[in-house]
Design a protein around this motif. Structure first.
Motif, PDB file in Angstrom:
ATOM      1  N   HIS A 264      37.476  41.702  33.700  1.00  0.00           N
ATOM      2  CA  HIS A 264      38.448  41.764  32.379  1.00  0.00           C
ATOM      3  C   HIS A 264      38.793  43.219  33.877  1.00  0.00           C
ATOM      4  O   HIS A 264      40.263  43.791  34.786  1.00  0.00           O
ATOM      5  CB  HIS A 264      38.803  42.169  31.508  1.00  0.00           C
ATOM      6  N   VAL A 268      42.482  44.583  35.430  1.00  0.00           N
ATOM      7  CA  VAL A 268      43.493  45.484  35.485  1.00  0.00           C
ATOM      8  C   VAL A 268      43.136  46.370  36.489  1.00  0.00           C
ATOM      9  O   VAL A 268      44.403  46.981  36.760  1.00  0.00           O
ATOM     10  CB  VAL A 268      42.695  46.052  33.918  1.00  0.00           C
ATOM     11  N   SER A 269      42.391  46.834  37.110  1.00  0.00           N
ATOM     12  CA  SER A 269      42.501  47.935  38.164  1.00  0.00           C
ATOM     13  C   SER A 269      42.524  47.168  39.236  1.00  0.00           C
ATOM     14  O   SER A 269      44.333  48.003  40.303  1.00  0.00           O
ATOM     15  CB  SER A 269      40.723  48.308  38.886  1.00  0.00           C
ATOM     16  N   ARG A 270      43.150  45.494  39.779  1.00  0.00           N
ATOM     17  CA  ARG A 270      44.162  45.304  40.557  1.00  0.00           C
ATOM     18  C   ARG A 270      45.366  44.811  39.924  1.00  0.00           C
ATOM     19  O   ARG A 270      46.692  44.092  41.011  1.00  0.00           O
ATOM     20  CB  ARG A 270      43.756  44.751  41.132  1.00  0.00           C
ATOM     21  N   GLY A 271      46.174  45.746  39.039  1.00  0.00           N
ATOM     22  CA  GLY A 271      47.408  45.299  38.636  1.00  0.00           C
ATOM     23  C   GLY A 271      48.144  44.080  37.901  1.00  0.00           C
ATOM     24  O   GLY A 271      49.068  43.649  37.198  1.00  0.00           O
ATOM     25  N   PHE A 272      46.805  43.544  36.720  1.00  0.00           N
ATOM     26  CA  PHE A 272      47.000  42.236  36.389  1.00  0.00           C
ATOM     27  C   PHE A 272      47.680  43.030  35.152  1.00  0.00           C
ATOM     28  O   PHE A 272      47.137  44.336  34.022  1.00  0.00           O
ATOM     29  CB  PHE A 272      45.641  42.105  35.921  1.00  0.00           C
ATOM     30  N   ASN A 273      48.941  42.430  34.514  1.00  0.00           N
ATOM     31  CA  ASN A 273      49.363  42.268  32.902  1.00  0.00           C
ATOM     32  C   ASN A 273      49.572  41.797  32.341  1.00  0.00           C
ATOM     33  O   ASN A 273      50.307  41.202  31.664  1.00  0.00           O
ATOM     34  CB  ASN A 273      50.480  42.593  33.728  1.00  0.00           C
ATOM     35  N   GLY A 274      48.373  40.278  32.084  1.00  0.00           N
ATOM     36  CA  GLY A 274      48.324  39.261  31.236  1.00  0.00           C
ATOM     37  C   GLY A 274      49.284  38.070  31.913  1.00  0.00           C
ATOM     38  O   GLY A 274      48.855  37.359  30.990  1.00  0.00           O
ATOM     39  N   ASP A 275      49.774  37.862  33.197  1.00  0.00           N
ATOM     40  CA  ASP A 275      50.509  36.976  33.508  1.00  0.00           C
ATOM     41  C   ASP A 275      49.767  36.835  35.228  1.00  0.00           C
ATOM     42  O   ASP A 275      49.179  37.130  36.334  1.00  0.00           O
ATOM     43  CB  ASP A 275      52.070  36.997  34.060  1.00  0.00           C
ATOM     44  N   LYS A 277      49.629  34.572  38.192  1.00  0.00           N
ATOM     45  CA  LYS A 277      50.487  33.896  39.356  1.00  0.00           C
ATOM     46  C   LYS A 277      49.902  32.756  40.522  1.00  0.00           C
ATOM     47  O   LYS A 277      48.555  32.754  40.890  1.00  0.00           O
ATOM     48  CB  LYS A 277      50.813  35.023  40.473  1.00  0.00           C
TER      49      LYS A 277
END
Length: 312
Positions: A264, A268-275, A277
């Motif tokens: 996790h 998050v450090s790579r730009g994960f926002n819950g969606d 792709k």
């Protein structure tokens, strides 16, 4: 120095095929189960990549069609309708290049376990009164089981047998349709298509992550057992085996929690926002619209037949 137990020799002739007939121990059974699970997963993924009828359709079309079909089947009480739809699942399995034996095994392996307990009492007149077909026991007048009154004879009824058959066949047909969906759709595309029917993305993400990382942990558990087996000369007592398994379960839990936090944090450090792709996009083609319209019309027809609005 040689241990004392290695110096012990068994007196008497060796039975033929002693090694081959020896029962698998706990570790061997666990390894066999792990390998079977991985083999089934690889087989399912290979089938979803074949060039078949259902594989060529849009995953959203298949998902909506299967849901509509299951809803229609849940309202159906006509035996001949269920038999016809079940035969159609075999046809689609054949056209989708799915082995029929594999298809049958996937469906009927679970049905006797989960439906047998529910269906079995229905065939007796004790629970489902009706016309007697086979008399099993004569209890006499006034027979009781505690506060419950029993019939004079215990028998298998025609109505109960028909109801049990309809229930089992309905479950088999619904499971067959679901198996077709899972065998002909890649997991990533299936999870992505769940969003089209309004499933919250947090549930879709949880399912996706569970499916991805279950193989990682299975590989880790396999390594545990392979390491133990390669360092074991003989089987340990059952209590010691259970203690070892309990220790590995605890370690796996700690490892999964630690890995979850690390994964996790990396996301998050790579730009994960819950969606999540997926690079592959859905593209509806004319055949997809035709298939969706046909499936919805067929489901509607089944509902009309179930509600006695159409007689065939």
């Amino acid at each position: 120095m040689i241990p004392e137990w290695m110096k012990e020799a068994e007196i008497g002739p060796c039975p033929p095929n002693a090694t081959a007939s020896k029962r698998k121990n706990f570790v061997q059974k666990t390894l066999s189960g792990i390998f079977s699970f991985l083999e089934d997963a690889v087989t399912s993924e290979a089938i979803s990549r074949k060039k078949g009828l259902l594989q060529s359709l849009d995953p959203r079309v298949k998902l909506i069609s299967i849901i509509a079909l299951i809803v229609a089947l849940s309202l159906t009480h006509e035996l001949w309708v269920l038999v016809a739809v079940y035969m159609l699942t075999f046809l689609f399995a054949y056209l989708s290049r799915i082995g029929l034996w594999l298809f049958v095994k996937r469906v009927w392996f679970f049905i006797p376990i989960f439906t047998g307990i529910i269906v079995f009492p229905m065939i007796f007149n004790v629970f489902f009164p009706g016309d007697s077909l086979v008399t099993l026991a004569v209890l006499g007048e006034g027979a009781k089981l505690g506060p419950f009154s029993l019939p004079e004879t215990v028998s298998i009824t025609r109505q109960g047998l028909i109801s049990a058959t309809i229930f089992t066949l309905r479950v088999a047909t619904c499971v067959s349709a679901t198996v077709l969906l899972f065998l002909t759709t890649p997991r990533d595309m299936l999870f992505k298509s769940l969003k089209t029917i309004g499933v919250p993305k947090v549930y879709v993400l949880t399912l996706d992550m569970c499916y991805r990382y279950i193989f990682l942990f299975i590989d880790m558990v396999k390594s545990f057992y392979m390491s133990k087996k390669s360092r074991s000369i003989r089987s340990l007592p059952l209590l010691d085996e259970q203690k070892w398994v309990g220790g590995r379960i605890g370690y796996t839990l700690i490892k999964s929690l630690d890995m979850g936090e690390k994964v996790h944090g990396a996301m998050v450090s790579r730009g994960f926002n819950g969606d999540v792709k997926i690079m592959e996009d859905f593209k509806m083609k004319p055949r997809d619209y035709t298939a969706l319209a046909s499936a919805l019309a067929f489901s509607l027809l089944l509902i009309l037949i179930a509600q006695k609005l159409i007689t065939l």
